[in-house]
Design an enzyme around this catalytic site. Structure first.
Site, short mmCIF file in Angstrom:
data_model
loop_
_atom_site.label_atom_id
_atom_site.label_comp_id
_atom_site.label_asym_id
_atom_site.label_seq_id
_atom_site.Cartn_x
_atom_site.Cartn_y
_atom_site.Cartn_z
N ARG A 241 0.68 -1.31 -0.16
CA ARG A 241 0.07 -0.16 -0.11
C ARG A 241 0.70 1.15 0.03
O ARG A 241 1.84 1.47 0.70
CB ARG A 241 -0.81 0.17 1.23
CG ARG A 241 -2.11 -1.01 0.92
CD ARG A 241 -2.74 -0.87 2.47
NE ARG A 241 -2.68 -2.27 3.03
CZ ARG A 241 -3.22 -2.65 4.50
NH1 ARG A 241 -3.63 -1.72 5.01
NH2 ARG A 241 -2.81 -3.65 4.80
N GLU A 385 -3.61 -10.16 18.99
CA GLU A 385 -4.92 -9.65 18.60
C GLU A 385 -6.15 -10.88 19.26
O GLU A 385 -6.88 -10.72 19.97
CB GLU A 385 -4.98 -9.20 17.38
CG GLU A 385 -4.18 -8.19 16.75
CD GLU A 385 -4.04 -8.02 15.56
OE1 GLU A 385 -4.73 -7.11 15.07
OE2 GLU A 385 -3.19 -8.60 14.81
#
Ligand code: ADP
Length: 400
Positions: A241, A385
């Protein structure tokens, strides 16, 4: 308490069966190619051999059914029955402006996830499909949704409003949301433990540096800035990205290359970043190898990445009015002493001074790598997470 943690992607599903007594995974696994030919599940019980199951999996319901079967399989399962699962914790990408914390799933929460389909087109529909599949197969088992955007809902308006006509924010909710919230929340809590100080008294900068990367300014336990924006494309340059760009570049590329807006979006998300810049790889290990062999563009990609991280750290130090600690986490942050060293080497102005030996030795463990007496601590904290999702789920279930 036993909690199943699910992270549903558009064609994949990751899961962990968490034992909250030990705060560790009893089993973890991955389902790939959901809805495609050649779907398969890879299941790894703790300390056991991995098991691969090939199956026809037309949708998430079929995938979750297979996961539940694997979890209670007499040979490689880790539970005797599904009754042992106390709750399911779902990772959900986007909660928009309505969700500022983890929540017990009900009709209203499902509606909120659906309302954000446009904001998280790849993830939110899959996340909702996972929730509905669990409701069908485990009716009566509570489900909790843990949102990637929720931790950042404490950002003040001056941090989340863009300089575009305000009506566009009102009409379409175009604003910064911030991502990687579950990771930033987890590592900032752990940093307070490592520093031996209450989180409510600390100003921290959390650097989640992986394939996708973002920085968060955490003031007294709350997110006040995140480098990602309306989508996870903004901020640092990443694996594939672009990160921050002059927005005028988008119509310029469209005109020059004669491609559509969607095509530019795909180019900026999938073909840019260190991959596009170096022409070598999106993987930082490959880049480092190429740079060591004298590849100019690979070295340039690494230099731009390090420059970006430093720039954001400087900006966040100003926003926070001082920094007590900087956290490095995720694939690159946890495993690359070289990147950490390069980022920290001009941060003396904010009190950073790292110990080279500690930096080199810090892999896969929570550790303070600062020199003794440094004003701003630098820590390596492996993210988790799944554990954060399980902890939030446990907290909500215990209050029921
Ligand atoms: P994701 O965003 O997909 O979860 P990760 O957090 O797993 O990504 O990070 C993946 C990135 O971490 C890859 O670019 C990889 O090169 C990098 N990485 C992993 N281990 C190392 C290492 N030992 N040295 C340098 N980079 C590493």
């Amino acid at each position: 308490m036993k909690i199943l943690v699910l992270n549903c992607g558009s064609s994949s599903l990751k899961y962990q069966m968490m034992d909250m007594e030990t705060k560790s995974a009893m089993a973890k696994g991955l389902v790939e190619r959901i809805g495609l030919p050649g779907a398969m599940l890879t299941h790894r019980p703790k300390g056991g051999e991995k098991e691969v199951i090939i199956a026809d999996l037309p949708d998430h319901t079929a995938a979750i059914k297979l996961v539940l079967q694997a979890v209670i399989d007499p040979n490689f399962g880790v539970l005797t029955s599904l009754e042992e699962i106390d709750a399911v914790g779902h990772r959900v990408l986007h909660g928009g402006e309505k969700v500022s914390g983890s929540v017990l799933v009900n009709a209203e929460v499902k509606q909120a996830i659906e309302e954000c389909f446009e904001l998280g087109p790849l993830h939110n529909p899959a996340n909702l499909a996972g929730i509905i599949a669990c409701e069908q197969m485990m009716s009566g088992t509570p489900q909790v949704a843990v949102f990637d955007t929720a931790f950042h809902q404490t950002m003040p308006p001056e941090a989340y409003i863009y300089g575009i006509p305000y009506e566009l924010y009102e009409k379409y909710k175009i604003r910064r949301y911030g991502f990687h919230g579950t990771s930033h929340k987890y590592v900032s809590q752990r940093a307070a433990v490592v520093m031996g100080k209450p989180l409510e008294k600390l100003k921290l900068i959390s650097c989640h540096l992986g394939n996708g990367s973002s920085l968060t300014a955490v003031k007294y336990g709350k997110s006040v800035e995140n480098s990602m924006g309306f989508t996870p494309l903004e901020g640092l340059m990443m694996g594939t990205r672009s990160g921050d760009l002059d927005p005028a570049i988008v119509p310029f590329i469209m005109k020059k290359e004669r491609i559509s807006g969607d095509a530019v979006n795909a180019l900026l998300n999938k073909k840019s970043g260190v991959l596009g810049l170096s022409g070598v790889s999106s993987d930082f290990r490959d880049l480092q190898k190429a740079a060591d062999e004298g590849n100019y563009r690979a070295q340039l990609a690494l230099d731009v990445f390090v420059h970006d991280v430093k720039k954001y750290i400087g900006a966040y130090a100003a926003i926070l009015d001082g920094v007590d600690g900087i956290i490095f986490t995720a694939g690159l942050g946890e495993n690359s002493p070289l990147i950490r060293r390069s980022i920290c080497d001009t941060l003396g102005c904010i009190g950073v001074s790292i110990d080279d030996e500690k930096n080199e030795a810090a892999v896969g463990q929570e550790v303070d790598i600062s020199k003794w007496g440094a004003r701003c601590k630098v820590m390596v904290i492996p993210t988790n997470e799944e554990l954060m999702i399980a902890l939030d789920t446990e907290e909500i279930i215990q209050k029921m």
